[in-house]
Design a protein around this motif. Sequence first.
Motif, PDB file in Angstrom:
ATOM      1  N   VAL A 331      21.602  22.312   8.069  1.00  0.00           N
ATOM      2  CA  VAL A 331      21.088  23.035   9.240  1.00  0.00           C
ATOM      3  C   VAL A 331      21.867  24.332   9.329  1.00  0.00           C
ATOM      4  O   VAL A 331      23.096  24.331   9.384  1.00  0.00           O
ATOM      5  CB  VAL A 331      21.255  22.203  10.522  1.00  0.00           C
ATOM      6  N   THR A 332      21.174  25.448   9.321  1.00  0.00           N
ATOM      7  CA  THR A 332      21.857  26.746   9.301  1.00  0.00           C
ATOM      8  C   THR A 332      22.025  27.357  10.686  1.00  0.00           C
ATOM      9  O   THR A 332      22.984  28.080  10.923  1.00  0.00           O
ATOM     10  CB  THR A 332      21.086  27.741   8.418  1.00  0.00           C
ATOM     11  N   ASP A 333      21.077  27.078  11.595  1.00  0.00           N
ATOM     12  CA  ASP A 333      21.114  27.739  12.896  1.00  0.00           C
ATOM     13  C   ASP A 333      20.630  26.809  14.000  1.00  0.00           C
ATOM     14  O   ASP A 333      19.858  25.874  13.752  1.00  0.00           O
ATOM     15  CB  ASP A 333      20.214  28.986  12.890  1.00  0.00           C
ATOM     16  N   LYS A 344      16.349  24.881  21.959  1.00  0.00           N
ATOM     17  CA  LYS A 344      14.959  24.639  21.563  1.00  0.00           C
ATOM     18  C   LYS A 344      14.846  23.819  20.287  1.00  0.00           C
ATOM     19  O   LYS A 344      13.946  22.988  20.155  1.00  0.00           O
ATOM     20  CB  LYS A 344      14.235  25.981  21.348  1.00  0.00           C
ATOM     21  N   GLY A 345      15.735  24.052  19.300  1.00  0.00           N
ATOM     22  CA  GLY A 345      15.607  23.352  18.029  1.00  0.00           C
ATOM     23  C   GLY A 345      16.613  23.859  17.021  1.00  0.00           C
ATOM     24  O   GLY A 345      17.636  24.452  17.375  1.00  0.00           O
ATOM     25  N   VAL A 346      16.311  23.644  15.730  1.00  0.00           N
ATOM     26  CA  VAL A 346      17.220  24.054  14.661  1.00  0.00           C
ATOM     27  C   VAL A 346      16.427  24.741  13.562  1.00  0.00           C
ATOM     28  O   VAL A 346      15.211  24.555  13.431  1.00  0.00           O
ATOM     29  CB  VAL A 346      17.987  22.847  14.067  1.00  0.00           C
ATOM     30  N   LYS A 347      17.143  25.516  12.768  1.00  0.00           N
ATOM     31  CA  LYS A 347      16.563  26.120  11.575  1.00  0.00           C
ATOM     32  C   LYS A 347      17.246  25.521  10.361  1.00  0.00           C
ATOM     33  O   LYS A 347      18.471  25.428  10.306  1.00  0.00           O
ATOM     34  CB  LYS A 347      16.747  27.636  11.592  1.00  0.00           C
ATOM     35  N   LEU A 348      16.457  25.092   9.375  1.00  0.00           N
ATOM     36  CA  LEU A 348      16.985  24.446   8.183  1.00  0.00           C
ATOM     37  C   LEU A 348      17.224  25.471   7.073  1.00  0.00           C
ATOM     38  O   LEU A 348      16.704  26.586   7.109  1.00  0.00           O
ATOM     39  CB  LEU A 348      16.004  23.377   7.691  1.00  0.00           C
ATOM     40  N   LYS A 349      17.992  25.067   6.074  1.00  0.00           N
ATOM     41  CA  LYS A 349      18.238  25.947   4.942  1.00  0.00           C
ATOM     42  C   LYS A 349      16.946  26.303   4.226  1.00  0.00           C
ATOM     43  O   LYS A 349      16.818  27.364   3.628  1.00  0.00           O
ATOM     44  CB  LYS A 349      19.215  25.276   3.975  1.00  0.00           C
ATOM     45  N   SER A 350      15.988  25.406   4.288  1.00  0.00           N
ATOM     46  CA  SER A 350      14.695  25.671   3.670  1.00  0.00           C
ATOM     47  C   SER A 350      13.929  26.779   4.380  1.00  0.00           C
ATOM     48  O   SER A 350      12.925  27.275   3.868  1.00  0.00           O
ATOM     49  CB  SER A 350      13.846  24.397   3.674  1.00  0.00           C
ATOM     50  N   GLY A 351      14.401  27.159   5.575  1.00  0.00           N
ATOM     51  CA  GLY A 351      13.729  28.172   6.372  1.00  0.00           C
ATOM     52  C   GLY A 351      12.849  27.597   7.455  1.00  0.00           C
ATOM     53  O   GLY A 351      12.426  28.324   8.366  1.00  0.00           O
ATOM     54  N   GLN A 352      12.571  26.308   7.389  1.00  0.00           N
ATOM     55  CA  GLN A 352      11.700  25.689   8.384  1.00  0.00           C
ATOM     56  C   GLN A 352      12.431  25.552   9.718  1.00  0.00           C
ATOM     57  O   GLN A 352      13.629  25.292   9.772  1.00  0.00           O
ATOM     58  CB  GLN A 352      11.242  24.313   7.908  1.00  0.00           C
TER      59      GLN A 352
END
Length: 567
Positions: A331-333, A344-352
């Motif tokens: 998880v990057t962000d 609100k949520g998370v951003k994955l290394k995959s960009g999703q």
Amino acid sequence: MAEQDASIEPSSFDLIVVGTGLPESIIAAAASAAGKSVLHLDHHSFYGAHFSSLPLRDLLPFLRSNSPTTTTTTIEDNNSDSNNGTDYVALPLKPRSLYTHIEEHQLVSDDDLPLLLGASREFYLDLSGPRACFCADAAVDLMLKSGASHHIDFKSVEATFMYSSGENKLVSVPDSRSAIFKDRSLSLLHKNQLMRFFKLVQDHCQASGADDDGNGNGNGNGNDRRISDEDLESPFVDFLNKHRLPPNIKSIILYAIAMADYDQDTAELPKNVVKTKRGIERLALYHSSVGRFVNAQGALIYPIYGQGELPQAFCRCAAVKGALYVLRMPVTDVLIEKESNVYKGVKLKSGQEIFSNRLVMGPTFTLPPPSVSSSISELQKESSESVGLGMVKEQVARGVCIIRGSINADISNLLVVFPPHSLHPEQISTVRALQLSSNVHVCPSGLFVLYLSTICEDASRGKESLHAAMKTLLTHPSERDESTVTKQNVDTEEKTKPTLLWSAMYVQELTEIEGPQDSLDAISRCPVPDGSLDYRNMLESTMKLFHNVCPGEDIFPEREAVEEPDL
């Protein structure tokens, strides 16, 4: 389990859990059992995080490595393409390592080392050892209640010993009436004193149970058998002195049964003092653990294949209830709504980008800033600077040894307790050493694994105590290779000491996790592995966290009665 590079569907969950440590895995399983949709992520390729059991080759690289580098998202103005025109900003999630003062000692010969490393995959080395379960403690009850017990097997820790510095030997810790009378190290007077004291504790616990059975305050007779409230609030060591227990018996009760971490005769800080109420509870737990399982010879049990099996067992429970698992996915962000500063949520290394109502993270991930500034540049700066794990309260020095031979020739799995000051005058905290054999599948046949730990405020002092314990229990190969004349001068006990082949030592931070703050109260962090032998303190923190994440929900609602399995 989803593939690392596949898009995760759905893209919205009730709960996202980052990290597969034991607390995170329990929360994922409990939330799934409560009907929540759960996404469980880990950037590692294995389960357990800092509660895992690793092959020999992987242990030191894991300790030495910093947490994986995450993608740092540059936060610009509200019209930046990096935010894709959305109403939220991405705060970089930064990991941090728990470990310092890492050292390794290879004591085998150059010819033997390849053989040892060649068997690397036959070792399952715990990152947060020594650790075991009392047969009657809450962790075992939770495994039975949740169904995790179906995915894990245990073996008995057959005996507990305490080091007597005065006699320079290990003395057995009596765990039952018969063990007390069979113990040759205790005089008849001391045996009678110990039996009377245990009877006092038993009567108190039975009377307290009668008062708590739903019939008000009991029948009055029970209250007469209870220990007074004044005594219960007094230091346990004072209560033992009041009953005139001799020093050796006091030491056994305080450090080998009640598991006190610090010297109770000189403890200055209130948090280091074990009160009588707590001591009595620990005595009761110890004695109720003996005999709970037919095949358990002592009070403690240990999971086959290492403590890393525990988080995996709870992850399997969660998966059965519908939780989705993705390993090797950093998880990057963390995504925060611009206007309301709400998670609100998370951003994955995959960009999703994945969304959820709640986020639970492992202890080494840093939280976003507690309040989000209206200035994006200030927010970026604040996020990059707020990298602390929380207040570092103490540290725990840990050691892992591979040895040839057992500390006790007749016992495979055992615990040794070194009370404060038994190893050297400056030793203010207890040292615990847990020996495990190949019958729990953590090492090849003929070898043993020895875990050691002690709480410390100074890393060098903690490591000094561990080295002293290792020197007391083990011999180095060089000592075995001394001349025949020298060997003839070594006593029989010294000759039977196990040989140390390899060791690693490191210091882990113990941090105080801050609770949810302000608008980011939807984000929670799990506790770090603590310095206790068992899981009770960790479990208490995890329970509180679950009730914060799932308010009003029972943790693993009662299922049909399950028969307690044999080990």
